[in-house]
Motif scaffolding. Structure first.
Motif, short mmCIF file in Angstrom:
data_model
loop_
_atom_site.label_atom_id
_atom_site.label_comp_id
_atom_site.label_asym_id
_atom_site.label_seq_id
_atom_site.Cartn_x
_atom_site.Cartn_y
_atom_site.Cartn_z
N UNK A 162 0.90 -1.06 0.12
CA UNK A 162 0.08 -0.13 0.04
C UNK A 162 0.62 1.39 -0.03
N UNK A 163 2.12 1.17 0.50
CA UNK A 163 2.99 2.36 0.29
C UNK A 163 3.97 2.21 -0.78
N UNK A 164 3.56 1.56 -1.69
CA UNK A 164 4.34 1.59 -3.16
C UNK A 164 5.81 0.68 -3.25
N UNK A 165 5.82 -0.41 -2.16
CA UNK A 165 6.89 -1.12 -1.98
C UNK A 165 6.71 -2.29 -3.27
N UNK A 166 7.75 -2.55 -4.04
CA UNK A 166 7.51 -3.46 -5.25
C UNK A 166 7.49 -4.93 -4.57
N UNK A 167 6.96 -5.76 -5.56
CA UNK A 167 6.66 -7.15 -5.09
C UNK A 167 8.22 -7.76 -4.66
N UNK A 168 9.16 -7.54 -6.00
CA UNK A 168 10.46 -7.98 -5.68
C UNK A 168 11.19 -7.67 -4.15
N UNK A 169 10.69 -6.72 -3.73
CA UNK A 169 11.45 -6.31 -2.49
C UNK A 169 10.90 -7.02 -1.27
N UNK A 170 9.57 -7.63 -1.43
CA UNK A 170 8.93 -8.22 -0.21
C UNK A 170 9.22 -9.86 -0.23
N UNK A 171 9.67 -10.37 0.82
CA UNK A 171 9.95 -11.79 1.02
C UNK A 171 9.29 -12.19 2.15
N UNK A 172 8.19 -12.88 1.88
CA UNK A 172 7.36 -13.53 2.90
C UNK A 172 8.01 -14.82 3.54
N UNK A 173 8.58 -15.04 4.86
CA UNK A 173 9.50 -15.82 5.22
C UNK A 173 8.89 -16.43 6.51
N UNK A 174 8.14 -15.78 7.21
CA UNK A 174 7.79 -16.26 8.60
C UNK A 174 8.18 -15.55 9.64
N UNK A 175 8.44 -16.20 10.56
CA UNK A 175 8.53 -15.39 12.14
C UNK A 175 9.81 -15.94 12.86
N UNK A 176 10.83 -15.22 12.91
CA UNK A 176 12.07 -15.98 13.46
C UNK A 176 12.06 -16.17 15.09
N UNK A 177 11.19 -15.08 15.62
CA UNK A 177 10.67 -15.61 17.15
C UNK A 177 10.20 -16.79 17.32
N UNK A 178 9.44 -17.38 16.43
CA UNK A 178 8.92 -18.76 16.36
C UNK A 178 10.15 -19.87 16.13
N UNK A 179 10.90 -19.52 15.31
CA UNK A 179 12.05 -20.17 15.05
C UNK A 179 12.89 -20.63 16.36
N UNK A 180 13.09 -19.22 17.30
CA UNK A 180 13.91 -19.40 18.43
C UNK A 180 12.91 -20.33 19.61
#
Length: 363
Positions: A162-180
């Protein structure tokens, strides 16, 4: 060999960087091309708030400690910028990796960009919509100047788009807090006071409160504590006291008798308490994520949350800051009507690995 600066400054940061460091070390051992420099800003300088996290979570000692210490928002931010700039001028990195939404995150992101170092933001895109929270300002500023974003949820992706960030800049990876959390679930251990306080699994609450809206006014804080004390029906309320909260507690007249005031707890002990509690009462964001994954009912004393997935999918309920709301929601809990909840997508313990895979492609 490309070098990444990994920035950490406050308690939540350490939980978020541990899986990334572990994944980087694994790839290095396999012949990977990425190296890192761990920079501790010293924003949390109390050992109870940061020191034991390094040993408990297997994080190496920082390569550099900026030793900022206490101060106002502006003082901390300025000091971090000055000292991190000196580090980059002496030895430039190829990428600055910031996590979360603390002052260190924003300060190092700004400094890196001004020194020509690109920025990647872990936990980019989360929004509460509450500009009275310093963390919200930090998130918005950091996201406005970051080059890449590692996100935890679909709502974060939407906010960035919604702020104009391009799709290629966004990486949906999950939550590192939950990894820990998942990596340490079998290592959780009872705190030293468990037996002395005669705590029984499922028969006590955990409370954490530190937001200005809840704790800065002694009168309002007194009402809130009284409401929790009464609605918890005599069960113990284990209350690790944040340094900010401790200041107001000295002005509170009459802490409920079922409250058990304790020091801030190390990671393994704190999450043991959460895992075995009847419910958590909090104004923290990260704890709502951990409670959701552990299936523990969570009551959030805030008017908004930057982690809506913990409410929409998880075990969390947002009830506002009015003490009058506490009784109804705890009555619901005691009646056995709490939702079961589900674990959000990609909160599976492998986020750190996915981040490193993307970093290798970027660099």
């Amino acid at each position: 060999m490309k070098r990444i600066d990994i920035i950490a400054g406050a308690r939540p940061n350490f939980m978020k960087i541990a899986p990334i460091i572990k994944a980087l070390e694994v790839r290095k051992a396999q012949g990977g091309e990425l190296d890192y420099r761990l920079i501790h800003t010293g924003q949390h300088y109390d050992p109870r708030m940061s020191g034991n996290f390094f040993s408990q979570l297997g994080i190496p000692l920082p390569h550099i400690n900026l030793e900022i210490g206490s101060g106002s928002q502006a003082e901390q931010t300025a000091a971090i910028m000055v000292r991190y700039e000196q580090v980059l001028l002496e030895q430039r990195s190829d990428l600055c990796l910031v996590v979360g939404d603390v002052n260190s995150t924003m300060a190092c992101a700004i400094t890196a960009q001004k020194c020509g170092v690109p920025v990647a933001h872990v936990e980019g895109g989360i929004r509460s919509g509450d500009w009275s929270m310093p963390e919200e300002i930090n998130r918005m500023v950091t996201d406005s100047i970051s080059n890449w974003f590692f996100t935890t949820s679909a709502s974060a992706n939407k906010a960035l788009r919604s702020t104009g960030v391009r799709e290629g800049q966004i990486h949906f990876v999950g939550n590192t807090m939950i990894d820990t959390l998942l990596a340490n679930m079998d290592r959780l251990k009872a705190p030293d006071f468990w037996a002395d306080q005669r705590l029984v699994a499922g028969q006590y609450f955990v409370a954490t409160l530190h937001r200005p809206s809840n704790v800065d006014d002694a009168s309002g804080f007194t009402r809130l504590l009284a409401a929790i004390g009464e609605a918890s029906r005599g069960l113990p309320v284990v209350f690790p006291v944040h340094p900010r909260t401790a200041k107001t507690l000295r002005e509170v007249d009459g802490i409920p008798s079922n409250f058990r005031l304790v020091d801030p707890q190390p990671y393994l002990e704190f999450n043991f308490l959460v895992r075995h509690s009847k419910a958590v009462i909090t104004d923290s964001g990260g704890i709502t994520e951990e409670a959701t994954v552990m299936g523990v009912p969570c009551i959030t004393l805030r008017d908004s949350t930057e982690r809506p997935e913990t409410v929409e999918q998880g075990t969390n309920e947002l009830i506002g800051t009015n003490p009058d709301n506490v009784k109804g929601v705890l009555d619901k809990l005691f009646s056995g009507l709490w939702k079961k909840g589900a674990i959000p997508e990609l909160w599976d313990g492998h986020t750190g690995e996915r981040i490193v895979e993307v970093l290798e492609r970027i660099l």
